[in-house]
Structures are given as C-alpha cells and as structure tokens.
Design an enzyme around this catalytic site. Structure first.
Site, PDB file in Angstrom:
ATOM      1  N   ASN A  10       0.824  -0.904   0.039  1.00 35.95           N
ATOM      2  CA  ASN A  10      -0.056   0.089   0.237  1.00 35.95           C
ATOM      3  C   ASN A  10       1.338   1.253  -0.392  1.00 35.95           C
ATOM      4  OD1 ASN A  10      -1.790   1.962   0.342  1.00 35.95           O
ATOM      5  ND2 ASN A  10      -2.158   1.620   2.514  1.00 35.95           N
ATOM      6  N   LYS A  12       0.091   3.992  -0.391  1.00 40.67           N
ATOM      7  CA  LYS A  12      -0.668   5.308  -0.224  1.00 40.67           C
ATOM      8  C   LYS A  12      -0.669   6.122  -0.230  1.00 40.67           C
ATOM      9  CE  LYS A  12      -0.049   3.643   5.052  1.00 40.67           C
ATOM     10  NZ  LYS A  12       0.173   3.293   6.558  1.00 40.67           N
ATOM     11  N   HIS A  95      -9.532   0.878   5.371  1.00 39.88           N
ATOM     12  CA  HIS A  95      -8.082   1.019   5.838  1.00 39.88           C
ATOM     13  C   HIS A  95      -8.227   1.979   7.480  1.00 39.88           C
ATOM     14  CE1 HIS A  95      -3.852   2.012   6.825  1.00 39.88           C
ATOM     15  NE2 HIS A  95      -3.542   1.305   6.477  1.00 39.88           N
ATOM     16  N   GLU A  97      -6.771   4.012   7.818  1.00 36.47           N
ATOM     17  CA  GLU A  97      -6.526   5.462   7.787  1.00 36.47           C
ATOM     18  C   GLU A  97      -8.023   6.094   6.873  1.00 36.47           C
ATOM     19  OE1 GLU A  97      -2.824   5.117   5.962  1.00 36.47           O
ATOM     20  OE2 GLU A  97      -1.746   5.412   7.522  1.00 36.47           O
ATOM     21  N   GLU A 167      -4.791  -5.168  10.515  1.00 36.91           N
ATOM     22  CA  GLU A 167      -3.753  -4.312  11.152  1.00 36.91           C
ATOM     23  C   GLU A 167      -4.247  -3.539  11.998  1.00 36.91           C
ATOM     24  OE1 GLU A 167      -2.677  -3.058   7.047  1.00 36.91           O
ATOM     25  OE2 GLU A 167      -3.695  -0.916   7.328  1.00 36.91           O
ATOM     26  N   GLY A 173       2.669   2.154  11.320  1.00 33.72           N
ATOM     27  CA  GLY A 173       3.408   2.866  10.498  1.00 33.72           C
ATOM     28  C   GLY A 173       4.384   3.370  11.944  1.00 33.72           C
ATOM     29  N   SER A 213       3.910  -2.419   9.931  1.00 33.03           N
ATOM     30  CA  SER A 213       5.231  -2.165  10.703  1.00 33.03           C
ATOM     31  C   SER A 213       5.788  -3.430   9.962  1.00 33.03           C
ATOM     32  CB  SER A 213       6.386  -2.044  11.776  1.00 33.03           C
ATOM     33  OG  SER A 213       5.300  -0.665  12.281  1.00 33.03           O
TER      34      SER A 213
HETATM   35  C1  PEP Z   1      -0.312  -0.046   5.922  1.00 34.11           C
HETATM   36  O1  PEP Z   1      -1.043   1.479   6.561  1.00 34.11           O
HETATM   37  O2  PEP Z   1      -1.807  -0.988   6.013  1.00 34.11           O
HETATM   38  C2  PEP Z   1       0.256  -0.740   6.862  1.00 34.11           C
HETATM   39  C3  PEP Z   1       0.839  -1.958   7.348  1.00 34.11           C
HETATM   40  O3  PEP Z   1       1.935   0.411   7.510  1.00 34.11           O
HETATM   41  P1  PEP Z   1       3.108   0.050   7.793  1.00 34.11           P
HETATM   42  O4  PEP Z   1       3.708  -1.278   7.534  1.00 34.11           O
HETATM   43  O5  PEP Z   1       4.254   0.634   7.251  1.00 34.11           O
HETATM   44  O6  PEP Z   1       3.310  -0.015   9.383  1.00 34.11           O
END
Ligand code: PEP
Length: 250
Positions: A10, A12, A95, A97, A167, A173, A213
C-alpha cells in the site's frame, strides 16, 4: 492446506509518478514467482501506468479505496465500476486511515464491499483495534464487530471472494510490530468466527493478511503463523529491495 500467499504494498499518498514508475520497474524486473502473489497498490493517478508496467508479469495491481456508488455527482471520488473498467482487480476497503481521517464506518464500508464485489473486484477488507482496546483486552470483540457490521451481510458466495487484512492500528507506521503470537492469535480468532458464520470450507480458504510495520527483517517470523497468509505492507513497500525481502519470507 494450499491457501494463496499474498504480499500487497500500500503506497498510500506517496511517490511522484516517476518515482512510482521506477519502483514498479524495479519490482517487475525481479521476475517474482507466482507465490506469493505481489500486489502493488499505488495512488489512483498512477494505477494505469503501474498496470501497464506489470501486465504480463506475476505482479497484480490494486486501488486504495473506492466509492460505494457506481457513478454520480461525487466530486473527487472513484467508483468500483471505474476500477473494473480499468482492469484493476483488487481494492483496499476500510483501511484504518480511511476510518480515522475520513470517518468511514462499518455501515458505509458494508456498502463499499457490495459495490466492489458487484464489479468483480476483490476487496482487501481491513480490520484492527487501537492500542487502548488491546490494552483493555477487548481486541477480539472489537474486530468481531468490524467483521459483523462490515461483512456478515454478504452471502457465503460473496464472502468467499473477500481477503481480510488484520492491521492493529498501534502497529501501523509506528515501527512496532505485533508479535508473531499476537498476529497468529488474532488470525486464528478471525478464522474461527468465519467458520461459525460461513462454515469450515470458506474459513479454511479465507486469506488473512497481517499489516503493521512488516519489514524484510521480521516477515519470516510473522509468516510462520499457521493462519497468517501474507502481509499488507505500508512503508516497506516503497523500497523494492525490502518489499521483495518480505515476499521472500515464505
Ligand atoms: C498499512 O498502512 O497498511 C501498513 C501496514 O503500514 P506500515 O507497514 O507502514 O505499518
């Protein structure tokens, strides 16, 4: 058990078009095998260009969101019908976000899922709890509520086309990853609830990705969980080498 393995990136709201092209070219040149399936999920503006680069390779392309309506006066939005017309097979829905910054709730997401499935898209439906919910020990109930309100209106046939991404918000992040045991425990819990709702065959075939992460250095231990079928990757997906190292974690 032969569930599909998937590593989805992703991007973003990151990369200029030229940066996105360079990243996709690097990945396409690596000639990845069909396992795990790699999915690149760039900003809408880059979708067709990245699709052209990856067509004919084992890499697929997805979108980060879609609107619940097929068309109309919704300035700035993109519909599942449009994505389908562009030949885009995957779309992330829910997601954290989108839930946090754009106030998308389970009710809205339940409509988006129907719209995406109606166009033959595969939704990658995200669930996951915030830190205070985990600290209170209520993560299972919280995720169950997201599944029930967001997905359980689907017929068994439709549900069988959905991918779930677990997630935990506290791991997105932040550099803090759920432990392999925490990831496996939640994935097993989700699968057990799907078994109750839709039966063992659908639960057994359901692909559940972990996100939060994931990096080349920790993917292998996370993928060791029996119910972890891959990853939805944010930050590390912007680095071709690290993204491929994650995919090599199986
Ligand atoms: C995400 O936004 O779906 C995500 C998992 O981000 P990150 O890997 O940066 O934690």
């Amino acid at each position: 058990m032969s569930r599909k393995k998937i590593v989805a990136g992703n991007w973003k709201m990151n990369t200029s078009l030229s940066e996105g092209i360079a990243l996709a070219n690097q990945l396409a040149a690596s000639q990845p095998s069909d396992q795990p399936q790699l999915i690149l999920i760039p900003p809408f503006t880059h979708l067709m260009t990245i699709k052209a680069i990856t067509d004919g390779t084992m890499i697929a392309v997805g979108a980060q969101n879609c609107h619940q309506e097929a068309k109309g006066a919704f300035t700035g939005e993109i519909s599942a019908q449009m994505l389908h017309s562009c030949g885009i097979p995957y779309v992330i829905l829910g997601h954290s976000e989108r839930r946090q910054y754009f106030h998308e709730d389970n009710h809205l997401l339940s409509k988006k899922v129907i719209s995406a499935l109606g166009q033959g898209l595969t939704p990658i439906f995200c669930v996951g709890e915030a830190l205070d919910i985990r600290n209170a020990g209520h993560q299972n109930d919280f995720v169950f509520g997201q599944l029930r309100e967001g997905l359980f209106h689907l017929s068994a046939d439709d549900f069988s086309k959905v991918i779930i991404a677990y997630e935990p918000i506290w791991a997105i992040g932040t550099g803090v990853t759920a432990s392999p045991q925490q990831a496996q425990d939640m994935h097993a819990y989700i699968r057990s609830q799907i078994d109750i709702q839709y039966g063992t065959d659908i639960a057994t075939d359901l692909v559940i990705l972990y996100g939060g992460s994931v990096k080349g250095s920790n993917a292998r231990e996370i993928f060791a969980g029996a119910d972890v079928d891959g990853a939805l990757v944010g930050g590390a997906s912007l680095d071709a080498e690290d993204f491929l190292r994650i995919a090599g974690g199986f």
